[in-house]
Every structure is written in C-alpha cells, then in structure tokens.
Design a protein around this motif. Structure first.
Motif, PDB file in Angstrom:
ATOM      1  N   HIS A   1      -3.202 -18.987  -2.848  1.00 26.51           N
ATOM      2  CA  HIS A   1      -1.987 -19.651  -3.088  1.00 26.51           C
ATOM      3  C   HIS A   1      -0.985 -19.179  -1.990  1.00 26.51           C
ATOM      4  O   HIS A   1       0.071 -19.989  -1.618  1.00 26.51           O
ATOM      5  CB  HIS A   1      -1.459 -19.266  -4.366  1.00 26.51           C
ATOM      6  N   TYR A   2      -1.352 -17.985  -1.467  1.00 24.66           N
ATOM      7  CA  TYR A   2      -0.214 -17.485  -0.229  1.00 24.66           C
ATOM      8  C   TYR A   2      -0.241 -18.497   0.832  1.00 24.66           C
ATOM      9  O   TYR A   2       1.253 -18.803   1.475  1.00 24.66           O
ATOM     10  CB  TYR A   2      -0.534 -16.405   0.428  1.00 24.66           C
TER      11      TYR A   2
ATOM     12  N   HIS B   1       7.828  -3.405  -3.256  1.00 23.91           N
ATOM     13  CA  HIS B   1       7.003  -2.553  -3.975  1.00 23.91           C
ATOM     14  C   HIS B   1       7.371  -1.140  -4.102  1.00 23.91           C
ATOM     15  O   HIS B   1       7.740  -0.519  -2.969  1.00 23.91           O
ATOM     16  CB  HIS B   1       5.693  -2.605  -3.147  1.00 23.91           C
ATOM     17  N   VAL B   2       7.492  -0.662  -5.223  1.00 20.22           N
ATOM     18  CA  VAL B   2       7.571   0.713  -5.522  1.00 20.22           C
ATOM     19  C   VAL B   2       6.284   1.538  -5.490  1.00 20.22           C
ATOM     20  O   VAL B   2       5.273   1.207  -6.338  1.00 20.22           O
ATOM     21  CB  VAL B   2       8.347   0.940  -6.903  1.00 20.22           C
TER      22      VAL B   2
ATOM     23  N   GLN C   1      -3.046  -5.424   2.129  1.00 17.28           N
ATOM     24  CA  GLN C   1      -3.989  -6.163   1.595  1.00 17.28           C
ATOM     25  C   GLN C   1      -3.614  -6.995   0.240  1.00 17.28           C
ATOM     26  O   GLN C   1      -3.711  -8.373   0.309  1.00 17.28           O
ATOM     27  CB  GLN C   1      -5.262  -5.196   1.385  1.00 17.28           C
ATOM     28  N   HIS C   2      -2.902  -6.517  -0.491  1.00 14.57           N
ATOM     29  CA  HIS C   2      -2.460  -7.159  -1.760  1.00 14.57           C
ATOM     30  C   HIS C   2      -1.385  -8.266  -1.504  1.00 14.57           C
ATOM     31  O   HIS C   2      -1.302  -9.069  -2.313  1.00 14.57           O
ATOM     32  CB  HIS C   2      -2.195  -6.278  -2.800  1.00 14.57           C
ATOM     33  N   ASN C   3      -0.633  -7.930  -0.562  1.00 18.85           N
ATOM     34  CA  ASN C   3       0.663  -8.691  -0.353  1.00 18.85           C
ATOM     35  C   ASN C   3       0.410  -9.591   0.997  1.00 18.85           C
ATOM     36  O   ASN C   3       1.344 -10.023   1.451  1.00 18.85           O
ATOM     37  CB  ASN C   3       1.795  -8.002  -0.109  1.00 18.85           C
ATOM     38  N   HIS C   4      -0.884  -9.684   1.463  1.00 15.15           N
ATOM     39  CA  HIS C   4      -1.234 -10.570   2.600  1.00 15.15           C
ATOM     40  C   HIS C   4      -0.318 -10.438   3.859  1.00 15.15           C
ATOM     41  O   HIS C   4       0.191 -11.131   4.587  1.00 15.15           O
ATOM     42  CB  HIS C   4      -1.306 -12.014   2.235  1.00 15.15           C
ATOM     43  N   THR C   5      -0.320  -9.201   4.279  1.00 23.34           N
ATOM     44  CA  THR C   5       0.568  -8.733   5.311  1.00 23.34           C
ATOM     45  C   THR C   5      -0.280  -7.639   6.193  1.00 23.34           C
ATOM     46  O   THR C   5      -1.380  -7.489   5.812  1.00 23.34           O
ATOM     47  CB  THR C   5       2.017  -7.926   5.044  1.00 23.34           C
TER      48      THR C   5
END
Length: 363
Positions: free
Chosen positions: A11-12, A321-322, A334-338
C-alpha cells in the motif's frame, strides 16, 4: 545466468498514487510480488487494502503475480494461525505464482531453532491446504544470523535483500534496492533480480487443491462502487465494503478515524453504518445507514468535486519511531520502506548506532 527483473509493492506505493502496471511491464519487469497480510486474525491481523486490486491489475498487464505475508509468529500454533489468515485472504484473488513469508521483524524470537521451526510450521500449513510453491524473504544479515538455513523446508525460493553492489551469497531472488524509480509508480519502489525461471511459472499456485477456490470477483465491480451495484448494509463483508469505506474516507467521512486505516477493514459494522448515515445527512439523502444506488451516486459526485477543488492541508509532522531493544536501522528502514542512509540523513546520525528510547523521524 538468467536475470529476470521484477518489483514488489504494498500500500505504500498505492498511497502515493495509482500504479500503472502496464508501464511497469513495458519497462522490462516480468513479475511482481504483492503484499497481502501480516499477523493473525485473532491478534495482530492486517490486510493490505490494495492487495486484490494490485494482483488483478498486474495480472491484466501480463506480469506474473506472487504474494507475501509479513511474519510476526511467536509460537508454532501462532505461525499456523498466521498462515490461515494469509490463506483466508488469498481466496478469490488470482495469485499466479509463489507465496512468500517475509521474515524480518526485529522482535521475533532470537532463538534460531525456534524461529526456523515457526517458519516451517507456517509453510507446512500452506502445503496442507494445497499451496506448495513457497518462498522466504529476509535481509541477508537476518537470514544468516537469525535462522538455521539448512533446516528450512526444502525447495523454497530464497528472496534476500541486500542494498549493495553485490549480494555476497546464493539466492533465487535479490532485492538490491528499495529506492528505485520505475515507470508507472510514484516515488520509490523495491526492485529485484530473479535468477530462476520458476519466478515466471504460473501453474496452479492460485488454486487450493484441498478445496475449491472462491469465485473470482470482477475487477470493474470491486474497485469502485457504482450506482448499478447491489445495496450494501450492516453485516456485509468483502472488497465491495472495503472500497466503499475507502471512498467515504477519501471525502473525510471516516468509519473510525482513530483506528488503523481509519476503520477501513472490509466489515460493514456500526461505525461504517454511522459514517454512511453522516454522509447521507450532509448530502440531503434519507439517513438510513444503507449504502444504496442514490448514496453511491452522491459519493461518486463528492469524490469528483473534491478532485476539482482539493482541500489544502497543513503539512503533517514527521512520523516518529521510538527505538526498542533489538531494533536496528536496517529493520526500521525495511518496515517503513526507506533506506538506512535516508534515516541517517533525516536524523543527523553519523553512524548506524541507535539506542532504546531514541526517537527517529521516518519521513
């Protein structure tokens, strides 16, 4: 060695604009791996809202389609439950190739034997239900240090990420960057090189040999509610409901603004009924909470009007993100597509060392 180009999407990419899979294919790509789900139905479940739409459009363009599930399993029984959630959402979606389990979550058990067993149980559950073409995705470091490769289910495709000039190991598919520009897609996208013709095989992966697959929906009727479609009401479920919910949210009538995806979950519950009723009241319709032809027509018009006169929003603050114990910059990227480098630049980091409690900007 055969090298076959392909992409993977979630969906990103859709969130930044429609994907033109015909242009993706014309640029030399042969396959696409589409995110379907993560977690399990009873707990951390998630269904990518664009999964069915992406598979349908990619198939129509001539790309070979595959699907992946983001793995969060904490036990063998949980792994089987995750596989069942994945299987449930494959029904009626014509995935033509392999099913991949995405194993990269930093909070997965650090016991290599246990995690390997959990992954095998996930794949066993797929096989038990008639799906036998499997693969695993992970970063090179995670794959080599958190799993027992030799104990994984035999015959699976290995899809490995390493953003470097060389992969440095054997793999069936190499994801070599997450920041590529591909015609037909707005913004960055992951690109891959496959070294096996199996990635283009389309023989019966989308069919469940243990039970008949659900009837395939007609894309033109599922992508957008039309005034000629059947009425939707409280208690209904499925892609038509999800499409209606997303369209309501696009004109700021959220089923549940505070919930994940603003409550767009494919279930016509009380909050969706309330959103429909609020929309009907605002647009001079009978406020019965039932999504019928008149409401569908009014919604189409509201969407068209908003496109002509878009609402200018204030620039949103950076998502944060903490850092928790066990996190790495690679996992977070990876998890945030950057990418790791983009995270370092954004947060003015001089190296990749992070610590629990540290707050990192994501965009």
């Amino acid at each position: 060695m055969t090298e076959i180009k392909g992409i993977d999407v979630s969906h990103y990419q859709n969130d930044r604009g429609p994907i033109d899979f015909a242009k993706v294919k014309d640029s030399g790509n042969k396959f696409v791996i589409v995110k379907a789900t993560e977690g399990n139905e009873a707990g951390s479940r998630y269904l990518d809202p664009y999964f069915a739409q992406n598979v349908t459009a990619a198939n129509a363009s001539g790309l070979t389609t595959h699907a992946y599930h983001f793995f969060r399993g904490v036990s063998e029984s949980d792994a089987r439950a995750e596989a069942q959630w994945f299987l449930k959402n494959l029904q009626g979606v014509a995935v033509k190739g392999y099913l991949f389990v995405d194993v990269e979550y930093a909070k997965l058990t650090s016991d290599k034997g246990k995690l390997t067993s959990y992954v095998n149980k996930f794949l066993d559950e797929l096989a038990k239900n008639g799906y036998t073409k499997h693969g695993i995705y992970s970063g090179k470091s995670f794959f080599e240090n958190r799993l027992n490769e030799q104990d994984l289910r035999p015959g699976i495709l290995k899809w490995i990420a390493r953003y470097n000039d060389v992969l440095g190991r054997n793999a069936d598919i190499w994801q070599h960057t997450s920041s590529a520009q591909v015609p037909g897609i707005s913004g960055n996208v992951d690109v891959n090189i496959a070294y096996t013709d199996a990635i283009l095989s389309t023989d019966d992966t989308s069919k469940n040999e243990s039970k008949p697959a659900a009837a395939k929906p007609e894309p033109s009727k599922k992508s957008k509610p039309k005034s000629s479609e059947s009425v939707l009401k409280k208690g209904d479920k499925g892609l038509a409901v999800l499409s209606m919910q997303k369209n309501l949210a696009s004109v700021f009538f959220y089923p549940d603004k505070k919930a994940s995806n603003h409550g767009c979950d494919s279930v016509y519950g009380p909050k969706t009924e309330d959103a429909v009723r609020r929309f009907q009241l605002t647009h001079g319709l009978t406020a019965d909470g039932i999504f019928g032809p008149k409401t569908a027509t009014a919604l189409e018009k509201a969407i068209a009007d908003l496109k002509k006169n878009p609402v200018v929003k204030k620039k949103a603050s950076h998502p944060i993100h903490v850092v928790e114990k066990g996190d790495t910059l690679w996992d977070i990227a990876q998890h945030n597509h950057t990418t790791v480098q983009q995270l370092m630049n954004m947060n003015h980091l001089h190296n990749d060392t992070i610590y629990p409690g540290q707050k990192l900007k994501l965009k």
